[in-house]
Design a protein around this motif. Sequence first.
Motif, PDB file in Angstrom:
ATOM      1  N   ASP A  33       0.831  -1.213   0.000  1.00  0.00           N
ATOM      2  CA  ASP A  33       0.000   0.000   0.000  1.00  0.00           C
ATOM      3  C   ASP A  33       0.865   1.264   0.000  1.00  0.00           C
ATOM      4  O   ASP A  33       0.573   2.246  -0.717  1.00  0.00           O
ATOM      5  N   LEU A  34       1.922   1.221   0.820  1.00  0.00           N
ATOM      6  CA  LEU A  34       2.826   2.379   0.868  1.00  0.00           C
ATOM      7  C   LEU A  34       3.516   2.611  -0.473  1.00  0.00           C
ATOM      8  O   LEU A  34       3.656   3.754  -0.930  1.00  0.00           O
ATOM      9  N   LYS A  37       1.040   4.150  -2.823  1.00  0.00           N
ATOM     10  CA  LYS A  37       0.849   5.566  -2.515  1.00  0.00           C
ATOM     11  C   LYS A  37       2.045   6.400  -2.973  1.00  0.00           C
ATOM     12  O   LYS A  37       1.881   7.514  -3.495  1.00  0.00           O
TER      13      LYS A  37
END
Length: 226
Positions: A33-34, A37
Amino acid sequence: MLLALILLGYIPVLMGAAKTVPVMDDTMQIINDLQLKMEVIQLKLEEELKSVKQELLETKKELREKDKILYDHASIIQNLVSQSQQKGRGRRQVTEAYSFTAVLDHLEGTVHPGSVIKYNRLISQEGDMYNNLTGIVTIPMTGTYIFSFTIDDWASGQMIARLYVDGIHTVDGLVSTAGDTSQQAGNTAILVLNKGQSVWVQMGTGGRFYGDQNNFLTSFTGALLL
């Protein structure tokens, strides 16, 4: 019995391993997810940077155009000032430098139509603009000039003289005598002329001029005004 004990020893280990697997999966999901992003943020930054670069290019282009306009305006103003200063210097130098007065100091018994009147005697001249041998003025520099001429007719009846510029007549002087008499006439003109043009007084009719060493009744005068 031994097998049972062995199995009992491995059960906690297996349970611990079972608990560890979900924790690792959660960590990997967070990392993914990081990363996602970060990729999104990087794309946005790249787009913004691209937009900023484009704005800078447009701004530079506008500045170059404005600089060119300002430079052109400055050049025009500088040229106008330079021309004005040159004209001012030229006028200050020649305001009194180009002028003449010439007269006829003898009797001209027969003057034919179309002939140039030769005012033979120079009373004054500055700048060498009038030729008393030919009767013709050669304009020494572009400017505004004043010319005045007179003729004195001695018992010729009617006589006309004209001021010419390069073969085109501008103003006339006319005398009309009766009997054994003398009459004077003339005219004046202010003309804007170019360097090299010619000015003279020419007969429109025939006749005879009166003049002598003491009576200068037939004259021609010119001067640069501006």
